[in-house]
Enzyme design. Structure first.
Site, short mmCIF file in Angstrom:
data_model
loop_
_atom_site.label_atom_id
_atom_site.label_comp_id
_atom_site.label_asym_id
_atom_site.label_seq_id
_atom_site.Cartn_x
_atom_site.Cartn_y
_atom_site.Cartn_z
CE1 TYR A 1 -3.97 -1.61 5.45
CE2 TYR A 1 -3.14 0.56 4.82
CZ TYR A 1 -3.69 -0.66 4.47
OH TYR A 1 -3.97 -0.93 3.15
CB SER B 1 -0.88 0.00 1.27
OG SER B 1 -1.46 1.25 1.52
#
Length: 344
Positions: free
Chosen positions: A187, A161
């Site tokens: 995350y 990501s």
């Protein structure tokens, strides 16, 4: 600007606007076996559909069968399996079932993930994002490795990501046992871990003909990944329909372009449809241009450029996401926390 021998963009025929269909044009995957975690929604679903349309037999493991079955039933060449990435026993059971079939595994595409949940832990005590996004896939890859090796020219695609640019892995406390939990930090850490996993897996497995790639699919609004940021499911579905079903992301992007010009900025957020988001994953999985180029970070259907740690660019891979020493260290953490040793 920093640049490594591996993280050097190549002459890819595709870019950030490329769709799954364009990447897969002319690709024949008949006779190939593929597993796509998270393959029944969002980017994962578009990936599953594209691979199945190219002739591959695609296994889609899911934790909640009632959600996945109506989707996979309408896809030819798709097979549904049961898998909970936070449950070690479930991972072992799924992998054992595949190995018992005797089939080689040509592609393992690890799309499943969670983002920004409140603090939760798996049965072993690992923080849920680190567990689902990294540790679960580490264990799954370890258990399926004999089938990957059997395929001789297999590829493993690990979903990363843009969040990999925010912060690295806290090797002293990856599970937030002693530091305050921050879902965004957690995350980002898990997505860096995914990128590092591809680096080390490729190094250890390339002699078996197995290549690994980390992929940033791009900014794809309206997918199930944002379920913890948009608590209203109806709102999330509406956003998905407008941006993906009606292909309205180009209007949002036009607004971003105008804003960037007014602010004299060179970069802006480019939103993608799910089809465009799947393109980089599919390119990493199938492109002959990437033969013998494993262990790299990919975005916008190309090998990403390495940028400095203090870069404010929206693009590029940060040094801590491809550092070989960090990758080796993280591998040891993966083995310790999952109890799975492979490719030693």
């Amino acid at each position: 600007m920093l640049q490594t021998s591996k993280q050097t963009p190549i002459k890819s025929p595709f870019n950030n606007a490329t769709t799954a269909e364009k990447v897969m044009k002319g690709i024949d995957l008949r006779g190939k076996n593929v597993i796509v975690t998270g393959g029944y929604s969002g980017i994962g679903l578009r990936t599953t559909e594209a691979l199945a349309n190219a002739g591959a037999h695609v296994i889609v493991p899911a934790r909640t069968i009632s959600k996945a079955q109506p989707v996979t039933e309408r896809i030819r060449n798709a097979e549904l399996g049961v898998l909970d990435l936070m449950d070690p026993a479930s991972i072992d059971q799924f992998a054992e079932g595949f190995l018992n079939s005797g089939r080689p595994l040509d592609l393992l595409i690890e799309c499943a993930g969670i983002m920004f949940p409140p603090l939760n832990r798996d049965p072993r005590g690992n923080e849920s994002q680190f567990s689902t996004n990294y540790l679960g896939h580490f264990q799954l890859t370890a258990k399926l490795y004999p089938a990957l090796k059997k395929a001789q020219n297999a590829r493993v695609i690990v979903m990363s990501s843009r969040a990999q640019s925010w912060n690295g892995v806290d090797f002293a406390d990856p599970n937030f046992n002693g530091r305050q939990y921050d879902p965004k930090v957690a995350y980002a850490q898990s997505k860096v871990a995914d990128a590092l996993f591809a680096v080390e897996l490729n190094k250890r497995a390339e002699t078996d003909g197995v290549q690994a790639f980390a992929v940033h699919p791009g900014l794809v609004p309206g997918t199930g990944l944002g379920r913890y940021t948009t608590h209203n499911g109806a709102v999330r579905q509406a956003v998905s329909f407008v941006l993906n079903g009606m292909h309205m992301t180009h209007l949002v992007n036009a607004q971003h372009v105008i804003h960037a010009k007014l602010q004299h900025q060179d970069e802006y957020d480019y939103f993608k449809t799910a089809d465009q988001g799947a393109a980089s994953t599919l390119w990493a999985a199938t492109s002959p241009l990437l033969t013998n180029k494993g262990g790299v970070f990919i975005e916008d259907c190309n090998i990403s450029q390495e940028v400095s740690a203090d870069s404010d660019s929206k693009y590029g891979v940060r040094p801590w996401s491809i550092d070989p020493q960090a990758a080796e260290r993280l591998w040891g953490i993966g083995e310790k926390l999952t109890g799975c040793r492979f490719l030693d």
